[in-house]
Every structure is written in C-alpha cells, then in structure tokens.
Design an enzyme around this catalytic site. Structure first.
Site, PDB file in Angstrom:
ATOM      1  N   GLU A 264      11.564   2.438  12.225  1.00  0.00           N
ATOM      2  CA  GLU A 264      10.866   1.736  11.144  1.00  0.00           C
ATOM      3  C   GLU A 264      11.817   0.845  10.340  1.00  0.00           C
ATOM      4  O   GLU A 264      12.875   1.295   9.905  1.00  0.00           O
ATOM      5  CB  GLU A 264      10.219   2.785  10.232  1.00  0.00           C
ATOM      6  CG  GLU A 264       9.527   2.247   9.002  1.00  0.00           C
ATOM      7  CD  GLU A 264       9.052   3.365   8.079  1.00  0.00           C
ATOM      8  OE1 GLU A 264       8.328   3.057   7.126  1.00  0.00           O
ATOM      9  OE2 GLU A 264       9.403   4.545   8.315  1.00  0.00           O
ATOM     10  N   LYS A 349       1.206  -0.916   9.237  1.00  0.00           N
ATOM     11  CA  LYS A 349       0.956   0.459   8.790  1.00  0.00           C
ATOM     12  C   LYS A 349      -0.306   0.530   7.934  1.00  0.00           C
ATOM     13  O   LYS A 349      -0.496  -0.276   7.025  1.00  0.00           O
ATOM     14  CB  LYS A 349       2.170   0.946   7.993  1.00  0.00           C
ATOM     15  CG  LYS A 349       2.084   2.384   7.522  1.00  0.00           C
ATOM     16  CD  LYS A 349       3.344   2.741   6.748  1.00  0.00           C
ATOM     17  CE  LYS A 349       3.301   4.170   6.247  1.00  0.00           C
ATOM     18  NZ  LYS A 349       4.492   4.482   5.432  1.00  0.00           N
ATOM     19  N   CYS A 404       5.720   5.950  10.176  1.00  0.00           N
ATOM     20  CA  CYS A 404       5.952   6.980   9.165  1.00  0.00           C
ATOM     21  C   CYS A 404       4.977   8.146   9.359  1.00  0.00           C
ATOM     22  O   CYS A 404       4.772   8.599  10.478  1.00  0.00           O
ATOM     23  CB  CYS A 404       5.864   6.369   7.765  1.00  0.00           C
ATOM     24  SG  CYS A 404       6.535   7.413   6.460  1.00  0.00           S
TER      25      CYS A 404
END
EC number: 2.3.1.269
Length: 541
Positions: A264, A349, A404
């Site tokens: 990420e 995301k 995440c």
C-alpha cells in the site's frame, strides 16, 4: 467461592482466547469460557445479584478483556495520544453491548423462559451486526466467534455461514454449557452437539477439499515485495531514493514470474506526477528496460512499466491518486495494475479508516476535530472509491484487490466471488502500530476470506505480514514481520501459489442467511416479551 472461581477462570479463558496468542486457549474459551462467566453471574444456588450489580460486574469483566484484545491500538508512536480516547470509546461501546446481552440472558434464566433462551444466539448476531455495519466504517476485528478460527475446521465452517455463523455457534455452545452447569435436563447432550457440529461440518468439507486440491495443478508464480519502510520516513535527499531501494530488492528475483506485487502506497507522488529526473532513472533502470524518450522527468507509472517489461508480467502497486473537482482536491488510496505496455487498471479503497482517512460525523465531526484536535485534522478530503476491485489482466486469473483492513469484511468481498475473482491480493501497511500485535491479528482476520470464498490470497505489507496462503487457509510462505521483539526486515517473497478454487455457501449467499436468522430471533424474542406483558396485564385486571 465457586462463583469467584468461575468468574476468574472465565476471564482467563476469554482474555487469552485469541488465535494470535494461543490456539488451545482459543478453542477451549470458545467451548466454555462465556458459560463459566454467566454461571458466575447467576449460579445454581442463590443469592441472585441485583440487576445493577449484575451489569456493573459484567461491564468490568468484558471491559478489561476488550482492553487486552485491542491492546495493539495503544501503540501511539505515529498515531499520537488521541488513540487512547478512541480505544476507550471503542471498548466502552463493545462492553455495553455485551453487558446488555448478558443481563438479558440472566433475566430470561431467572424467569425460567426457556423457550426464549434459544433465540439469544440469533439476537447476539443482530447485536454484533451493529458493530460490523454501524460503528464508524465497521469494526470487524475480534468478533465473538473469532476464537473458533484457531482451528482449520473452525475456519472452514466460515465457508457455510461466515463470521456470523461462527459467533452464533460460540453463543449456542456456551449457553448449552451454562445450562449444563445449571443441571438442566439434556444440557450435556446439547452442549456436545453444539460444540461438535460446526467443527464436523468444517472437517468434512475441509478433508473433501484437500483431496480435490491435489487434482488441480494450476499455479501462479508471484513475487511480493516487503520494503519495511516506516510510515513516516526522514526527508529524502532526492525523490528517486525510494525507487533505488525498491530496485535493489527486486533485482535478485528469479524469473520467470507471473505477478509482481508492492504494498500500500509504497511510493509517494501518485501515478502520473513526473518528479524523477530522467538521468537518475536511466542510471537505475538501464539494466531493467528502456525508458520512454523525450521526457525530462518520469513518473511512478513509467518506473512500474519498466519493471513490468523486464519481468514480462503485470505489476500491482499501491499509490496515491489525486483528483481535482470544482477546485477541491480529493485523495484516494489506490492500487494500480500496470502491464508491460503501460496499460493500467486501478482500484480505489472503499472502506476508509476512521481518523486516519476520514473524520467520523461529517462536517460537524470535522469542525469539532479542527477546534479541539487541530493536529489530527486532515489536510485534504479523502473519498471511498467506486471502481471495481476485480481486475482482469490477460494471461492471469481475475484478481480481487483489497487495501488495508478491507480484507477483514467478508460481506464486502462477496461481490468479488460473484464477479469471478480467483485470487485475492491485499496491499496493506500495519506500520502505523509498531511493536504491537496488529500485524498478526490483521493477518489472521484477513486470511479467513480464503476459506469463506474458496480462493487463495497474497498479502503485500510494509512491515506487517507479507504472505501467500492457499484456498484452504494453509500458509505457503511468510516473511518475518514486525513484533515487540524484532523489526521486520526488507525482502521479497517468491513462491508458486496454487490456484485451486471452490464454491461455498457463504460466497453465494453472504450474510443474508444469518441476517434472516437474526431478524427472526429478535422478532420472536420481542414478540414473546410483548405477549407475555399483555398476558400479565390481563391477569391483573
């Protein structure tokens, strides 16, 4: 004396019933820990505690336990002292929910309303759905059924009914054990049945799939980069330094590979911003691939394309994405899949981290944050993405990407299975909570999706758990990760990942069966209590 013993033993069992701490205690705690606790509140022999004392005792018990379960949040090196308030708020909310449920259970036992008792596992699922769907972006960590997943068979049961089915089973098992301690008729048989049934379903499915696994020879050769950079790095002498470190890591990779993965937001400056001097890039990338001519500066996209050309495979890389709309700059946490031709497919995301990526409460929350906690106010507006997380790259199976802690929400990933994804890839960075339990806790929650949806997964992390796990939840390869004792080293995970996939009930239905069960349980309990009160009023008249 017996009540005190049950109170203490239940605390010890549940406090350490965490798969990252002890598999044995997790299974034992899931089998009887809550039953011992409820017996300490309302034993076979009186006296009974007043309701207020009951609630306070329950709150103290679960509050201290949740404090241990979420102790990883107290690593404040990067997050700051405000995390203590967030931690306190979270465990208070969770403690109130469980205390209210336990008081309801004891009240039903006191009134000897046995018919209502067996609606409570469904009622608990309804309560727990509040935290999954309602607390900020959702709190998926440490749900009540998580200790079951310390066993491969317990994890495989998730393929039938997901996290909610596991929580339902743990409540049912512990209620049966509580009834056994109360010497209720048939309680022993019921406890054994509720204890063994989920693991039996999981075992039969797991062992059958192990046999089928051997028949599928498909595999994907992956290389996963773990840079081990801290979240906040010292000021760089030159922007190209980050790529210099990454290229040193990837240069020894053995070819051929099918997929190269970075974690990420592994490099700053987004996808297309041209910040790297051409001469510096040419010096670093000359041994990898030719660079585009006629540019004074290159972008992250150019560098990733050069790697894709060198390894003759797509590159998945975590980047920032900036979009300007109506003079407002918006930020997205993104993943880009870049081919050797420079063609890119992206994902943004969707589940943002409260506090870190957005301020809960909308404009009012942002105002309060700026007034009371200006240090934590966000500099730009961050938005959840809308682009599909399932990407199709020629020559590869469909890939479902998460960033995440999105990977810990099963209901969010059900659409990936419907869209034909055969491989899960997670890009993450657990470095914000250094020297804590978070890397392993996050990993163990995330890998549950493998058996819920019948897909293998690859995780790319900065300092957390970088690993490859097959569709049966077996860890094929894992790199050292950050703990209290050791720092995560930089490295590259190279492995051949079996692509064996299978269908599951949870992949087809998601949470809907358990939502229906929860609705029926709440309706039955609510209707029963209402009918009981109306009947009582008639008798008084």
């Amino acid at each position: 004396m017996l009540r005190i013993f049950c109170f203490v033993i239940s605390w010890c069992l549940i406090a350490f019933a965490q798969p990252d701490l002890s598999g044995f205690v997790s299974i034992l705690g899931a089998a009887c820990g809550y039953g011992f606790f409820w017996y300490s509140l309302e034993p076979l022999k009186k006296p009974s505690l007043p309701l207020r004392t009951l609630f306070v005792s329950c709150f103290f018990w679960i509050f201290t336990i949740e404090g241990i379960h979420f102790s990883w949040m107290l690593s404040d090196q990067y997050i700051g002292k405000l995390i203590y308030l967030v931690w306190l708020t979270l465990i208070t909310i969770l403690s109130v929910l469980f205390s209210g449920f336990s008081c309801l259970l004891v009240a039903i036992v006191r009134q000897k309303r046995t018919a209502f008792l067996w609606s409570l596992p469904g009622v608990w699922v309804a309560i727990e759905m509040l935290r999954f769907y309602g607390i900020f972006s959702g709190m998926s960590f440490d749900y009540l059924g998580w200790p079951m997943t310390a066993s491969a068979y317990g994890r495989q049961f998730g393929g039938f009914l997901g996290w909610a089915g596991q929580s339902f089973a743990v409540i049912a098992v512990n209620m049966s054990f509580y009834c056994l301690l109360l010497k209720k008729p048939h309680a022993k048989m019921l406890w054994v049945l509720t204890l063994l049934l989920p693991y039996t379903f999981g075992a039969i499915h797991y062992e059958y799939l192990k046999h089928a696994f051997q028949q599928d020879k498909r595999a994907l050769r992956v290389a996963v980069v773990q840079p081990a950079h801290p979240p906040i790095r010292p000021k760089l002498k030159s922007p190209i330094v980050v790529w210099e470190q990454l290229l040193q890591l990837v240069s020894p990779i053995q070819q051929p590979i099918d997929l190269l993965i970075f974690p990420e937001v592994v490099v700053p400056f987004g996808k297309h911003r041209q910040v790297y001097p051409y001469e510096s890039c040419a010096h670093l990338l000359s041994s990898f691939a030719p660079l585009p001519e006629g540019k004074a500066f290159l972008s992250n996209s150019d560098c990733a394309t050069a790697l894709s050309q060198h390894f003759q495979c797509p590159v998945i890389i975590g980047l920032e994405r900036w979009v300007k709309k109506e003079n407002v700059l918006y930020w997205y946490n993104s993943a880009e899949v870049i081919s050797h031709k420079g063609i890119s497919v992206g994902y943004d995301k969707r589940i943002l981290v409260p506090g870190g990526e957005y301020i809960p409460g909308g404009k009012f929350g942002s105002l309060i944050c700026r007034q009371l906690f200006p240090k934590y106010a966000l500099g730009c507006k961050r938005l959840p993405g809308r682009r599909s997380g399932v990407v199709q790259v020629r020559g590869l199976p469909r890939i479902g990407i998460t960033i995440c802690y999105e990977e810990t929400f099963g209901y969010r990933l059900q659409s990936y299975k419907r869209q034909g994804a055969e491989l899960l890839v997670n890009l993450t960075n657990d470095g914000w909570y250094p020297e804590s339990r978070l890397p392993k806790v996050h990993f163990l929650h995330g890998m549950l999706r493998n058996q819920e949806f019948g897909m293998p997964c690859v995780r790319a992390c900065q300092t957390g758990v970088t690993a490859a796990v097959d569709s049966l939840g077996r860890i094929l390869k894992i790199l050292p990760y950050d703990t209290r004792e050791t720092k995560a080293p930089s490295g590259v995970l190279e492995t051949s990942l079996p692509l064996f996939n299978y269908k599951t009930l949870y992949g087809y239905c998601g949470d809907y069966p358990m939502i229906l069960i929860a609705f029926c349980a709440v309706s039955y309990l609510g209707g029963g209590f209402l009918g009981y009160r109306l009947l009582a009023k008639k008798e008084i008249r």
